[in-house]
Motif scaffolding. Structure first.
Motif, PDB file in Angstrom:
ATOM      1  N   GLU A 113      -5.476  11.693  -0.609  1.00 40.50           N
ATOM      2  CA  GLU A 113      -6.192  10.714  -1.417  1.00 40.50           C
ATOM      3  C   GLU A 113      -6.487   9.443  -0.637  1.00 40.50           C
ATOM      4  OE1 GLU A 113      -3.276  12.685  -4.431  1.00 40.50           O
ATOM      5  OE2 GLU A 113      -3.453  12.420  -2.275  1.00 40.50           O
ATOM      6  N   ALA A 114      -5.540   9.034   0.197  1.00 42.15           N
ATOM      7  CA  ALA A 114      -5.674   7.760   0.899  1.00 42.15           C
ATOM      8  C   ALA A 114      -6.888   7.725   1.808  1.00 42.15           C
ATOM      9  CB  ALA A 114      -4.412   7.484   1.704  1.00 42.15           C
ATOM     10  N   ALA A 115      -7.270   8.862   2.366  1.00 46.39           N
ATOM     11  CA  ALA A 115      -8.333   8.890   3.375  1.00 46.39           C
ATOM     12  C   ALA A 115      -9.715   8.634   2.792  1.00 46.39           C
ATOM     13  CB  ALA A 115      -8.322  10.232   4.104  1.00 46.39           C
ATOM     14  N   TYR A 116      -9.864   8.695   1.475  1.00 47.59           N
ATOM     15  CA  TYR A 116     -11.170   8.439   0.867  1.00 47.59           C
ATOM     16  C   TYR A 116     -11.458   6.948   0.742  1.00 47.59           C
ATOM     17  CZ  TYR A 116     -11.310  13.391  -0.333  1.00 47.59           C
ATOM     18  OH  TYR A 116     -11.325  14.764  -0.260  1.00 47.59           O
ATOM     19  N   HIS A 117     -10.431   6.122   0.837  1.00 45.91           N
ATOM     20  CA  HIS A 117     -10.579   4.691   0.624  1.00 45.91           C
ATOM     21  C   HIS A 117     -10.565   3.995   1.976  1.00 45.91           C
ATOM     22  CE1 HIS A 117      -9.939   5.437  -3.634  1.00 45.91           C
ATOM     23  NE2 HIS A 117      -8.936   6.222  -3.274  1.00 45.91           N
ATOM     24  N   VAL A 118     -11.749   3.676   2.461  1.00 42.60           N
ATOM     25  CA  VAL A 118     -11.856   3.086   3.790  1.00 42.60           C
ATOM     26  C   VAL A 118     -12.697   1.817   3.721  1.00 42.60           C
ATOM     27  CG1 VAL A 118     -11.607   5.289   4.968  1.00 42.60           C
ATOM     28  CG2 VAL A 118     -13.885   4.491   4.352  1.00 42.60           C
ATOM     29  N   GLY A 119     -12.488   0.997   4.696  1.00 44.03           N
ATOM     30  CA  GLY A 119     -13.307  -0.203   4.820  1.00 44.03           C
ATOM     31  C   GLY A 119     -13.289  -0.656   6.264  1.00 44.03           C
ATOM     32  N   THR A 125     -11.435   7.602  11.387  1.00 42.56           N
ATOM     33  CA  THR A 125     -11.170   7.953   9.990  1.00 42.56           C
ATOM     34  C   THR A 125     -11.865   9.267   9.634  1.00 42.56           C
ATOM     35  OG1 THR A 125     -13.120   6.842   9.068  1.00 42.56           O
ATOM     36  CG2 THR A 125     -11.141   5.505   9.426  1.00 42.56           C
ATOM     37  N   ALA A 126     -11.387   9.895   8.572  1.00 40.13           N
ATOM     38  CA  ALA A 126     -12.013  11.135   8.118  1.00 40.13           C
ATOM     39  C   ALA A 126     -13.457  10.888   7.691  1.00 40.13           C
ATOM     40  CB  ALA A 126     -11.201  11.731   6.962  1.00 40.13           C
ATOM     41  N   ALA A 335       5.200  10.330  -1.013  1.00 43.31           N
ATOM     42  CA  ALA A 335       4.283   9.679  -0.080  1.00 43.31           C
ATOM     43  C   ALA A 335       3.032   9.177  -0.794  1.00 43.31           C
ATOM     44  CB  ALA A 335       3.896  10.645   1.035  1.00 43.31           C
ATOM     45  N   ASP A 336       2.453   8.096  -0.267  1.00 46.28           N
ATOM     46  CA  ASP A 336       1.154   7.580  -0.709  1.00 46.28           C
ATOM     47  C   ASP A 336       1.143   7.149  -2.168  1.00 46.28           C
ATOM     48  OD1 ASP A 336       0.225   8.148   1.852  1.00 46.28           O
ATOM     49  OD2 ASP A 336      -0.555  10.108   1.279  1.00 46.28           O
ATOM     50  N   GLY A 337       2.235   6.538  -2.625  1.00 46.86           N
ATOM     51  CA  GLY A 337       2.309   6.129  -4.021  1.00 46.86           C
ATOM     52  C   GLY A 337       1.220   5.162  -4.436  1.00 46.86           C
ATOM     53  N   SER A 338       0.807   4.269  -3.542  1.00 46.52           N
ATOM     54  CA  SER A 338      -0.225   3.292  -3.912  1.00 46.52           C
ATOM     55  C   SER A 338      -1.556   3.952  -4.218  1.00 46.52           C
ATOM     56  CB  SER A 338      -0.398   2.265  -2.796  1.00 46.52           C
ATOM     57  OG  SER A 338      -0.980   2.846  -1.641  1.00 46.52           O
ATOM     58  N   GLN A 339      -1.771   5.155  -3.693  1.00 48.28           N
ATOM     59  CA  GLN A 339      -3.002   5.893  -3.971  1.00 48.28           C
ATOM     60  C   GLN A 339      -2.838   6.820  -5.181  1.00 48.28           C
ATOM     61  OE1 GLN A 339      -5.580   5.001  -1.994  1.00 48.28           O
ATOM     62  NE2 GLN A 339      -4.103   3.652  -0.997  1.00 48.28           N
ATOM     63  N   PRO A 381      -0.417   4.276   3.042  1.00 48.08           N
ATOM     64  CA  PRO A 381      -1.354   3.488   3.854  1.00 48.08           C
ATOM     65  C   PRO A 381      -1.152   1.982   3.698  1.00 48.08           C
ATOM     66  CG  PRO A 381      -2.473   4.513   1.986  1.00 48.08           C
ATOM     67  CD  PRO A 381      -1.124   5.125   2.057  1.00 48.08           C
ATOM     68  N   ARG A 382      -0.464   1.558   2.626  1.00 50.32           N
ATOM     69  CA  ARG A 382      -0.192   0.140   2.402  1.00 50.32           C
ATOM     70  C   ARG A 382       1.299  -0.160   2.570  1.00 50.32           C
ATOM     71  NH1 ARG A 382      -3.060  -1.325  -3.206  1.00 50.32           N
ATOM     72  NH2 ARG A 382      -2.476  -3.450  -2.528  1.00 50.32           N
ATOM     73  N   ALA A 383       1.986   0.657   3.345  1.00 55.05           N
ATOM     74  CA  ALA A 383       3.442   0.564   3.435  1.00 55.05           C
ATOM     75  C   ALA A 383       3.908  -0.818   3.869  1.00 55.05           C
ATOM     76  CB  ALA A 383       3.979   1.627   4.391  1.00 55.05           C
ATOM     77  N   ALA A 384       3.336  -1.369   4.925  1.00 58.76           N
ATOM     78  CA  ALA A 384       3.814  -2.661   5.447  1.00 58.76           C
ATOM     79  C   ALA A 384       3.729  -3.743   4.379  1.00 58.76           C
ATOM     80  CB  ALA A 384       3.005  -3.050   6.683  1.00 58.76           C
ATOM     81  N   GLU A 385       2.596  -3.788   3.690  1.00 66.33           N
ATOM     82  CA  GLU A 385       2.398  -4.796   2.640  1.00 66.33           C
ATOM     83  C   GLU A 385       3.362  -4.576   1.473  1.00 66.33           C
ATOM     84  OE1 GLU A 385      -0.789  -5.278  -1.007  1.00 66.33           O
ATOM     85  OE2 GLU A 385      -1.253  -3.999   0.719  1.00 66.33           O
ATOM     86  N   LEU A 386       3.466  -3.341   1.010  1.00 65.79           N
ATOM     87  CA  LEU A 386       4.239  -3.063  -0.199  1.00 65.79           C
ATOM     88  C   LEU A 386       5.738  -3.186   0.033  1.00 65.79           C
ATOM     89  CD1 LEU A 386       2.155  -0.054  -1.517  1.00 65.79           C
ATOM     90  CD2 LEU A 386       2.355  -2.302  -2.598  1.00 65.79           C
TER      91      LEU A 386
END
Length: 428
Positions: A113-119, A125-126, A335-339, A381-386
């Motif tokens: 899921e995380a790979a669909y959200h890019v900026g 990236t995928a 894994a990837d709870g924020s997504q 993907p937001r591990a450091a922040e969270l």
């Protein structure tokens, strides 16, 4: 012991590559590759941009691997032969050539899921790799193609379309028009529990087949694939293996995300605090079993499908979760709870809070996630922040704000999460 290859397994020769896959991992090999095996005219060129060893092992085995279908009895072994070629991410030229080939009719994806959200920068990236492949296809003549994402996102094809179009905003008008006219985006619902392979898996294959497989996959008997969309250059006869083509996926996607995936997240975040390591252990725990049933009762109040359908689905999930043949590790699911949490838990939580109710099962899930962020190795993907936020003052409000600003201002909810977290920590 005999090395696994097409000769030793009495497998057919590799089929011509007519499909490309991005995200070569256990789930793809238990799901899309297994379905594609039903049509001998279709071969897959599978790519992974995370793992260099797996493509090497599969190449040595001529694309073959054993699929161990494990229930309560001895596993059943399928030798899957639909992968004609396996490639690491460094094979960029081959990736571009495959996407440009008019013989290739579709691209499937399992990229998380995380790979669909890019900026920002798309390099590596995928989404960036898919866009590069589509640009090459356009320049090579522009044959149409179907893109078939197979990740747990509501409207995954629609999401992929939106993100690719956004990523192509600076491309030529002609290329963007081709994306509109010639690239089809198929929405899907996928389901097959596929835990990480264990050290015992190769020995199981050897015992049951006499073959030395260095890349086995373990999965459950149940599998589901629902698809909605167009395939302008055709597709494999996936329906021979049980895939279904439907007009509207929304209700089925909602059921899957809330009932299966939502329960998985609940168990993954609360279970370790109660000493559980796997799904089958978790559903045997009285407190977790009660929380899961409460979550399902709560989700059912807001679900679109009829009550009878949901009741049958719940019973089926209980049987699948409790199967001792599948040791699905809770920390893998975590894994990837924020997504995942925004799709699996928050829609039901918002609906309940709008009615003035405080769903204890959703509260416990978020409390367990906070504990996970503070105390365990976090893959996100937001591990450091969270992780930093979860260890700072006022963690519940600040972590929830990272997902939903309105929920973070719900003082009763934040207080309930804090209380549930303290209760869980006393049980750890």
């Amino acid at each position: 012991m005999t090395r696994l290859d097409r000769s030793s397994a009495n497998a057919r020769q590799a089929a011509p590559v007519r499909a490309v896959h991005l995200g070569l991992g256990a789930f793809h090999r238990a799901h899309q590759a297994w379905y594609t095996m039903a049509d001998p005219e279709w071969g897959i060129a599978a790519y992974t941009f995370r793992n260099t060893e797996l493509p090497h092992l599969l190449t040595e085995q001529e694309g073959l691997y054993s699929l161990q279908v494990s229930g309560e009895a001895e596993p059943h072994i399928d030798i899957v032969d639909s992968i004609s070629r396996a490639h690491p991410g460094q094979d960029t030229d081959q990736w571009l050539a495959d996407l440009a080939s008019p013989e290739v009719a579709l691209l499937t994806l399992t990229i998380t899921e995380a790979a669909y959200h890019v900026g920002g920068d798309l390099d590596g990236t995928a989404i960036g790799r898919v866009l590069a492949g589509l640009r090459r296809r356009y320049r090579a003549g522009g044959a149409p193609i179907a893109l078939v994402p197979c990740d747990n996102l509501a409207g995954n094809g629609t999401v992929l379309r939106s993100n690719l179009h956004a990523a192509a905003a600076e491309d030529s008008t002609e290329f963007r028009a081709w994306l509109d006219e010639s690239v089809s985006f198929v929405n899907t619902v996928v389901d097959r529990i596929t835990p990480a392979s264990t050290e015992q898996a190769p020995a199981t294959t050897s015992k049951l087949t006499g073959l030395d497989d260095r890349a086995p996959v373990v999965t459950e008997p149940f599998t589901e694939w629902l698809l909605a969309g167009d395939f302008p250059l055709g597709r494999p006869a996936w329906e021979r293996a049980g895939a279904r083509f439907v007009d509207d996926l929304d209700s089925y996607q909602q059921r899957k995300l809330w009932f299966l995936n939502g329960a998985h997240s609940l168990l993954a975040y609360v279970g370790p605090a109660l000493g559980c390591e796997t799904i089958d252990q978790a559903v045997q725990h009285p407190m977790l079993s009660e929380l899961m049933e409460s979550w399902w009762d709560t989700a059912a109040r807001h679900a679109s499908l009829p009550a009878d359908d949901l009741a049958e689905y719940r019973q089926r999930l209980l049987r699948r979760f409790a199967s001792r043949g599948i040791r699905h590790n809770l920390l893998q699911i975590a894994a990837d709870g924020s997504q995942k949490i925004p799709a699996r838990i928050l829609p039901v939580l918002r609906a309940e809070r709008s009615l003035g109710r405080m769903p204890n099962s959703a509260v416990a899930t978020l409390a367990g996630w906070l504990i996970h962020l503070r105390t365990r190795e976090v893959r996100d993907p937001r591990a450091a922040e969270l992780v930093t936020t979860a260890r700072s003052p006022d963690p519940a409000r600040r972590v929830i704000a990272a997902l939903d600003a309105d929920l973070a201002e719900d003082r009763a909810l934040i207080s309930a999460i804090e209380t549930a977290g303290k209760e869980l920590e006393t049980r750890s």
